[in-house]
Write a protein that holds these residues in place. Structure first.
Motif, short mmCIF file in Angstrom:
data_model
loop_
_atom_site.label_atom_id
_atom_site.label_comp_id
_atom_site.label_asym_id
_atom_site.label_seq_id
_atom_site.Cartn_x
_atom_site.Cartn_y
_atom_site.Cartn_z
N GLY A 1 33.69 52.63 41.12
CA GLY A 1 34.44 52.06 40.01
C GLY A 1 33.80 50.76 39.52
O GLY A 1 32.69 50.40 39.93
N GLY A 2 34.50 50.06 38.63
CA GLY A 2 33.95 48.87 37.99
C GLY A 2 33.75 47.71 38.95
O GLY A 2 32.62 47.22 39.12
N VAL A 3 34.83 47.27 39.61
CA VAL A 3 34.72 46.16 40.57
C VAL A 3 33.74 46.57 41.67
O VAL A 3 32.84 45.81 42.05
N GLY A 4 33.91 47.81 42.16
CA GLY A 4 33.12 48.29 43.29
C GLY A 4 31.63 48.32 42.99
O GLY A 4 30.82 47.82 43.77
N SER B 1 32.27 52.94 50.02
CA SER B 1 33.25 54.00 50.23
C SER B 1 33.65 54.57 48.86
O SER B 1 34.06 53.83 47.97
N THR B 2 33.53 55.90 48.72
CA THR B 2 33.86 56.53 47.44
C THR B 2 34.55 57.87 47.65
O THR B 2 34.32 58.52 48.67
N GLY B 3 35.36 58.25 46.68
CA GLY B 3 35.95 59.58 46.70
C GLY B 3 35.07 60.58 45.96
O GLY B 3 35.43 61.74 45.81
N ARG B 4 33.95 60.08 45.43
CA ARG B 4 33.06 60.94 44.65
C ARG B 4 31.69 61.03 45.33
O ARG B 4 30.76 60.29 44.98
N PRO B 5 31.56 61.96 46.31
CA PRO B 5 30.28 62.04 47.03
C PRO B 5 29.11 62.31 46.10
O PRO B 5 27.97 61.94 46.41
N TYR C 1 32.90 58.61 52.84
CA TYR C 1 33.89 59.28 52.00
C TYR C 1 35.23 58.56 52.15
O TYR C 1 35.65 58.26 53.26
N ARG C 2 35.93 58.36 51.02
CA ARG C 2 37.12 57.52 51.08
C ARG C 2 38.27 58.13 51.88
O ARG C 2 39.15 57.41 52.34
N ALA C 3 38.25 59.46 52.11
CA ALA C 3 39.32 60.09 52.89
C ALA C 3 39.36 59.54 54.31
O ALA C 3 40.40 59.55 54.97
N ALA D 1 40.77 41.09 48.88
CA ALA D 1 41.60 42.15 48.28
C ALA D 1 41.76 41.86 46.81
O ALA D 1 42.30 40.82 46.43
N CYS D 2 41.30 42.80 45.97
CA CYS D 2 41.44 42.53 44.54
C CYS D 2 42.11 43.63 43.75
O CYS D 2 42.39 43.44 42.58
N GLY D 3 42.44 44.76 44.35
CA GLY D 3 42.99 45.82 43.50
C GLY D 3 43.98 46.74 44.18
O GLY D 3 44.30 46.58 45.37
N GLY E 1 43.00 36.80 49.06
CA GLY E 1 43.50 37.34 47.79
C GLY E 1 42.63 36.89 46.63
O GLY E 1 42.21 35.73 46.58
N ILE E 2 42.36 37.81 45.72
CA ILE E 2 41.51 37.49 44.55
C ILE E 2 42.30 37.72 43.27
O ILE E 2 42.78 38.83 43.03
N ASP E 3 42.45 36.68 42.47
CA ASP E 3 43.04 36.84 41.14
C ASP E 3 42.04 36.34 40.11
O ASP E 3 41.56 35.21 40.21
N SER E 4 41.77 37.16 39.13
CA SER E 4 40.82 36.73 38.10
C SER E 4 41.53 36.12 36.88
O SER E 4 40.94 35.31 36.18
N VAL E 5 42.77 36.55 36.65
CA VAL E 5 43.41 36.27 35.37
C VAL E 5 43.63 34.78 35.10
O VAL E 5 43.35 34.28 34.02
P1 NDP Z 1 38.03 51.52 38.26
O1 NDP Z 1 38.94 52.64 37.91
O2 NDP Z 1 36.74 51.39 37.55
O3 NDP Z 1 37.72 51.59 39.83
C1 NDP Z 1 38.68 51.92 40.77
C2 NDP Z 1 38.06 52.84 41.81
O4 NDP Z 1 38.98 52.99 42.88
C3 NDP Z 1 37.80 54.25 41.30
O5 NDP Z 1 36.59 54.37 40.62
C4 NDP Z 1 37.76 55.00 42.62
O6 NDP Z 1 36.51 54.77 43.22
C5 NDP Z 1 38.81 54.27 43.46
N1 NDP Z 1 40.10 54.96 43.44
C6 NDP Z 1 40.81 55.38 42.34
N2 NDP Z 1 41.93 55.96 42.71
C7 NDP Z 1 41.97 55.94 44.06
C8 NDP Z 1 42.90 56.41 45.04
N3 NDP Z 1 44.02 57.04 44.70
N4 NDP Z 1 42.61 56.21 46.33
C9 NDP Z 1 41.48 55.58 46.70
N5 NDP Z 1 40.55 55.12 45.82
C10 NDP Z 1 40.82 55.29 44.52
O7 NDP Z 1 38.89 50.18 38.12
P2 NDP Z 1 38.40 48.64 38.13
O8 NDP Z 1 37.16 48.52 38.92
O9 NDP Z 1 38.48 48.12 36.74
O10 NDP Z 1 39.60 47.98 38.93
C11 NDP Z 1 39.76 48.28 40.31
C12 NDP Z 1 41.07 47.69 40.83
O11 NDP Z 1 40.98 46.28 40.82
C13 NDP Z 1 42.28 48.04 39.97
O12 NDP Z 1 43.39 48.24 40.81
C14 NDP Z 1 42.47 46.82 39.11
O13 NDP Z 1 43.79 46.68 38.67
C15 NDP Z 1 42.05 45.72 40.07
N6 NDP Z 1 41.56 44.52 39.43
C16 NDP Z 1 42.10 43.33 39.83
C17 NDP Z 1 41.65 42.16 39.32
C18 NDP Z 1 42.19 40.88 39.85
O14 NDP Z 1 42.15 39.87 39.16
N7 NDP Z 1 42.67 40.87 41.07
C19 NDP Z 1 40.66 42.13 38.23
C20 NDP Z 1 40.07 43.42 37.94
C21 NDP Z 1 40.54 44.57 38.51
P3 NDP Z 1 35.67 55.97 43.90
O15 NDP Z 1 35.61 57.07 42.88
O16 NDP Z 1 34.36 55.37 44.23
O17 NDP Z 1 36.45 56.38 45.11
#
Ligand code: NDP
Length: 327
Positions: free
Chosen positions: A159-162, A179-183, A199-201, A242-244, A267-271
């Motif tokens: 994902g984006g943050v990752g 760790s990803t759910g998309r091998p 693998y995220r499982a 922890a950010c998401g 804890g991470i807050d960007s806003v």
């Molecule tokens: P993305 O959707 O780009 O990335 C999230 C990734 O999480 C997905 O690509 C996937 O990665 C994984 N994922 C999705 N669903 C699940 C699930 N059900 N179980 C396990 N893994 C899952 O989003 P962003 O990178 O933009 O944001 C990621 C998180 O961070 C969000 O929750 C967002 O709200 C939060 N965030 C918080 C911020 C803050 O200030 N604290 C700022 C920016 C984002 P993969 O396919 O590799 O498994």
């Protein structure tokens, strides 16, 4: 122009987002007006556009939490017409009219100058997600963690943050476990610098309070059971940023990792980050982020693809980062 294009979210008669037109008189209070050239799609933008979570707290709303553009007019002494600027967060797209529009009027105090190293498009390839990844790396460093302490885990890695976290940490010399759910994204992640892909499982189900110590540090954008398992497998006196909440907002953990291993949860807050800390984060991004890797992890879409992309990001179908070109 007094009219400008923008995505409009309304609540009545039903919650909906559409490509629309605004008048400058609808812009909210602020001392700087920006001609927006680029934005991006973050997970939070997906939540706002679909209405899946109550992100939007003012209607009508223009969604979009990040923009890059050029100052058009300013009564703020720090900014003049022609200045290239970036904005991340501060309630844009939530309480203040946001980024998916040709114009934005904001407080100058929310803006940071576009770093010289980046174009507006590159700044949005980073966006809130990338800047949050940088904040997480800075938090781990403030905790005294270095690559010598052991591997670092990145969850939600594709994902984006990752994907930005993987890139930054690999550049700093960490052994990155992604760790990803998309091998099928294993090669993508290795190209960004991941040394191992899991693998995220392995991490997403209910786990034990403590497990084998596997990583010294972690950047977690997933939350829920995943974060609990990440904590349970963090080495003695390690830390997890922890950010998401991509898996969930809950955190079904115990105190065991904290009181038996001295693990820290950061804890991470960007806003609402103060401006001085934003400038530090952007300076570090300018220093550490390889622009070729940034190109490899980002895709460009048109303004008229924003609404469909919002649905895709919530389904975990977006890889890396998305740049939106605003016409
Ligand atoms: P993305 O959707 O780009 O990335 C999230 C990734 O999480 C997905 O690509 C996937 O990665 C994984 N994922 C999705 N669903 C699940 C699930 N059900 N179980 C396990 N893994 C899952 O989003 P962003 O990178 O933009 O944001 C990621 C998180 O961070 C969000 O929750 C967002 O709200 C939060 N965030 C918080 C911020 C803050 O200030 N604290 C700022 C920016 C984002 P993969 O396919 O590799 O498994």
């Amino acid at each position: 122009m007094t009219k400008f294009k923008g995505v409009r979210i309304v609540k009545e008669p039903a919650y909906a987002a559409s490509y629309s037109e605004f008048d400058e008189t609808e812009l909210m209070d602020g001392d700087v007006t920006v001609r927006v050239s680029h934005s991006t799609v973050n997970y939070k933008d997906g939540l706002a556009i679909t209405g899946k979570s109550p992100v939007v707290r003012r209607f009508p709303m223009i969604p979009g939490v990040d923009f890059a553009g050029v100052v058009e007019s300013s009564s703020n002494p720090d900014f003049k017409p022609g200045d290239a600027v970036v904005l991340n967060g501060w309630g844009l797209g939530e309480t203040h009219l946001g980024a998916y529009a040709q114009k934005a009027r904001v407080k100058g105090a929310w803006l940071v100058p576009l770093p010289e190293k980046f174009t507006a498009a590159q700044a949005m390839a980073i966006g809130t997600a990338g800047y949050t990844a940088q904040l997480a790396v800075l938090a781990l460093e403030r905790h005294g963690l270095t690559p010598e302490r052991g591997p670092v885990l990145v969850t939600g890695a594709a994902g984006g943050v990752g994907s930005v976290a993987v890139t930054l940490l690999a550049k700093l010399g960490w052994h990155v476990i992604a760790s990803t759910g998309r091998p099928e994204e294993a090669d993508f992640l290795k190209n960004l610098g991941a040394a191992e892909v899991i693998y995220r499982a392995e991490l997403s189900g209910p786990g034990r309070p403590l497990g084998k110590e596997r990583w010294a540090a972690a950047v977690d954008s997933v939350g829920s059971h995943t974060l609990a398992n990440v904590l349970a497998q963090t080495k003695y006196e390690g830390a997890v940023a922890a950010c998401g909440l991509a898996q969930g907002m809950d955190l079904p953990t115990t105190v065991a990792p904290f009181i038996l291993r001295g693990v820290a949860l950061l804890g991470i807050d960007s806003v609402m980050q103060p401006r001085d800390k934003r400038l530090i984060a952007w300076n570090r991004l300018a220093r550490d982020l390889d622009v070729e890797k940034l190109a490899a992890l980002s895709t460009t879409i048109g303004y008229d693809q924003v609404i469909e992309t919002a649905g895709k990001i919530l389904k975990g179908k977006v890889r890396g980062r998305i740049v939106v070109e605003i016409p």
